[in-house]
Write a protein that holds these residues in place. Sequence first.
Motif, PDB file in Angstrom:
ATOM      1  N   THR A  93      30.932 -50.048  38.263  1.00  0.00           N
ATOM      2  CA  THR A  93      30.491 -51.057  37.288  1.00  0.00           C
ATOM      3  C   THR A  93      29.112 -50.721  36.746  1.00  0.00           C
ATOM      4  OG1 THR A  93      31.778 -52.768  38.425  1.00  0.00           O
ATOM      5  CG2 THR A  93      30.030 -53.510  36.930  1.00  0.00           C
ATOM      6  N   ILE A  94      28.182 -50.435  37.639  1.00  0.00           N
ATOM      7  CA  ILE A  94      26.819 -50.099  37.216  1.00  0.00           C
ATOM      8  C   ILE A  94      26.828 -48.835  36.359  1.00  0.00           C
ATOM      9  CG2 ILE A  94      24.543 -49.363  38.030  1.00  0.00           C
ATOM     10  CD1 ILE A  94      25.104 -51.201  40.509  1.00  0.00           C
ATOM     11  N   ALA A  95      27.564 -47.829  36.798  1.00  0.00           N
ATOM     12  CA  ALA A  95      27.602 -46.558  36.068  1.00  0.00           C
ATOM     13  C   ALA A  95      28.251 -46.714  34.698  1.00  0.00           C
ATOM     14  CB  ALA A  95      28.340 -45.507  36.894  1.00  0.00           C
ATOM     15  N   LEU A  96      29.286 -47.538  34.595  1.00  0.00           N
ATOM     16  CA  LEU A  96      29.923 -47.759  33.285  1.00  0.00           C
ATOM     17  C   LEU A  96      29.010 -48.540  32.350  1.00  0.00           C
ATOM     18  CD1 LEU A  96      33.597 -48.541  34.353  1.00  0.00           C
ATOM     19  CD2 LEU A  96      32.787 -46.518  33.113  1.00  0.00           C
ATOM     20  N   ILE A  97      28.229 -49.446  32.893  1.00  0.00           N
ATOM     21  CA  ILE A  97      27.291 -50.192  32.056  1.00  0.00           C
ATOM     22  C   ILE A  97      26.213 -49.253  31.517  1.00  0.00           C
ATOM     23  CG2 ILE A  97      25.464 -51.944  32.098  1.00  0.00           C
ATOM     24  CD1 ILE A  97      27.298 -53.529  34.065  1.00  0.00           C
ATOM     25  N   LYS A  98      25.668 -48.426  32.380  1.00  0.00           N
ATOM     26  CA  LYS A  98      24.585 -47.525  31.968  1.00  0.00           C
ATOM     27  C   LYS A  98      25.131 -46.318  31.204  1.00  0.00           C
ATOM     28  CE  LYS A  98      21.346 -49.013  35.391  1.00  0.00           C
ATOM     29  NZ  LYS A  98      20.047 -49.261  34.851  1.00  0.00           N
ATOM     30  N   ARG A  99      26.110 -45.662  31.724  1.00  0.00           N
ATOM     31  CA  ARG A  99      26.908 -44.553  31.178  1.00  0.00           C
ATOM     32  C   ARG A  99      26.176 -43.492  30.349  1.00  0.00           C
ATOM     33  NH1 ARG A  99      27.642 -48.457  27.760  1.00  0.00           N
ATOM     34  NH2 ARG A  99      27.823 -48.020  25.557  1.00  0.00           N
ATOM     35  N   ARG A 100      24.922 -43.262  30.608  1.00  0.00           N
ATOM     36  CA  ARG A 100      24.163 -42.211  29.925  1.00  0.00           C
ATOM     37  C   ARG A 100      23.560 -41.302  30.975  1.00  0.00           C
ATOM     38  NH1 ARG A 100      26.185 -44.142  25.862  1.00  0.00           N
ATOM     39  NH2 ARG A 100      25.194 -45.386  24.262  1.00  0.00           N
ATOM     40  N   GLY A 101      23.433 -40.040  30.657  1.00  0.00           N
ATOM     41  CA  GLY A 101      22.805 -39.078  31.556  1.00  0.00           C
ATOM     42  C   GLY A 101      23.534 -38.976  32.882  1.00  0.00           C
ATOM     43  N   VAL A 102      22.784 -39.087  33.967  1.00  0.00           N
ATOM     44  CA  VAL A 102      23.359 -38.953  35.303  1.00  0.00           C
ATOM     45  C   VAL A 102      24.344 -40.082  35.609  1.00  0.00           C
ATOM     46  CG1 VAL A 102      21.554 -40.193  36.558  1.00  0.00           C
ATOM     47  CG2 VAL A 102      22.797 -38.358  37.692  1.00  0.00           C
ATOM     48  N   TRP A 103      24.152 -41.246  34.998  1.00  0.00           N
ATOM     49  CA  TRP A 103      25.068 -42.360  35.231  1.00  0.00           C
ATOM     50  C   TRP A 103      26.477 -42.046  34.738  1.00  0.00           C
ATOM     51  CZ3 TRP A 103      24.332 -45.868  38.672  1.00  0.00           C
ATOM     52  CH2 TRP A 103      23.037 -46.221  39.031  1.00  0.00           C
ATOM     53  N   ARG A 104      26.581 -41.248  33.693  1.00  0.00           N
ATOM     54  CA  ARG A 104      27.900 -40.854  33.200  1.00  0.00           C
ATOM     55  C   ARG A 104      28.632 -40.021  34.254  1.00  0.00           C
ATOM     56  NH1 ARG A 104      29.807 -41.601  28.556  1.00  0.00           N
ATOM     57  NH2 ARG A 104      31.647 -40.540  27.873  1.00  0.00           N
ATOM     58  N   LYS A 105      27.903 -39.116  34.890  1.00  0.00           N
ATOM     59  CA  LYS A 105      28.494 -38.293  35.959  1.00  0.00           C
ATOM     60  C   LYS A 105      28.865 -39.150  37.162  1.00  0.00           C
ATOM     61  CE  LYS A 105      26.107 -34.157  34.501  1.00  0.00           C
ATOM     62  NZ  LYS A 105      25.070 -33.181  34.783  1.00  0.00           N
ATOM     63  N   ILE A 106      28.032 -40.120  37.486  1.00  0.00           N
ATOM     64  CA  ILE A 106      28.335 -41.032  38.587  1.00  0.00           C
ATOM     65  C   ILE A 106      29.588 -41.843  38.257  1.00  0.00           C
ATOM     66  CG2 ILE A 106      27.512 -43.077  39.830  1.00  0.00           C
ATOM     67  CD1 ILE A 106      24.662 -41.855  39.601  1.00  0.00           C
ATOM     68  N   ALA A 107      29.715 -42.274  37.010  1.00  0.00           N
ATOM     69  CA  ALA A 107      30.906 -43.024  36.594  1.00  0.00           C
ATOM     70  C   ALA A 107      32.152 -42.163  36.762  1.00  0.00           C
ATOM     71  CB  ALA A 107      30.769 -43.494  35.142  1.00  0.00           C
ATOM     72  N   TRP A 108      32.091 -40.917  36.298  1.00  0.00           N
ATOM     73  CA  TRP A 108      33.233 -40.011  36.463  1.00  0.00           C
ATOM     74  C   TRP A 108      33.589 -39.867  37.940  1.00  0.00           C
ATOM     75  CZ3 TRP A 108      36.766 -37.969  33.294  1.00  0.00           C
ATOM     76  CH2 TRP A 108      36.507 -37.939  31.926  1.00  0.00           C
ATOM     77  N   GLY A 109      32.589 -39.630  38.772  1.00  0.00           N
ATOM     78  CA  GLY A 109      32.841 -39.458  40.210  1.00  0.00           C
ATOM     79  C   GLY A 109      33.420 -40.704  40.858  1.00  0.00           C
ATOM     80  N   ALA A 110      32.867 -41.857  40.514  1.00  0.00           N
ATOM     81  CA  ALA A 110      33.353 -43.107  41.103  1.00  0.00           C
ATOM     82  C   ALA A 110      34.799 -43.389  40.683  1.00  0.00           C
ATOM     83  CB  ALA A 110      32.454 -44.272  40.695  1.00  0.00           C
ATOM     84  N   LEU A 111      35.117 -43.168  39.415  1.00  0.00           N
ATOM     85  CA  LEU A 111      36.474 -43.443  38.934  1.00  0.00           C
ATOM     86  C   LEU A 111      37.487 -42.458  39.514  1.00  0.00           C
ATOM     87  CD1 LEU A 111      35.781 -44.367  35.205  1.00  0.00           C
ATOM     88  CD2 LEU A 111      36.131 -45.892  37.141  1.00  0.00           C
TER      89      LEU A 111
END
Length: 182
Positions: A93-111
């Motif tokens: 949830t946090i990574a999808l909200i932020k979804r820029r830079g490193v957060w985008r990679k975290i979102a991919w990993g979490a999903l």
Amino acid sequence: MSNAESGAAASPVTAPESVATSATSADSAATGSTSGHSSDRLGGLGRVLIAVYVVLALAATFRSVYQIISKFDEAPVAYSLSALSGVVYIVATIALIKRRGVWRKIAWGALIFELCGVLVVGVLSIIEPQLFGHPSVWSFFGSGYLFIPLVLPVLGLFWLRRTGRAEAAAQPGGATQGAGSA
């Protein structure tokens, strides 16, 4: 005295403007956006995904905390998996909200982790149900949650891919780079 009075009168006018500018900058920083188009980029699917992730994160986390506190000895594997899924949903949830830079990679990993978890636990809950004792969020492919845990990461990965391509195409030279790599 008139200079002091005019300075005092100008001060309240300037302060709210700077506060408004700071608030806008803070909003842009929170969303990871540097332009005023952050709401345009989120889109309908993104808003729905994030809303569902928030609900699922809260539901899975609070349910697992209750289960771990009240009856952990009955099904430790299932309740631990539910707690893990709650943490993954919070991170996603946090990574999808932020979804820029490193957060985008975290979102991919979490999903991806979430999808693998749902698939592995789903299969194991069918072929080895005695491993779990009670159902977890991911048991039977998330059937206790209307299969949302199975569908949600697929939609999230699709959305991340689509928004990543749109952002790359919007960057100067993005279409040229994208055409050369395809």
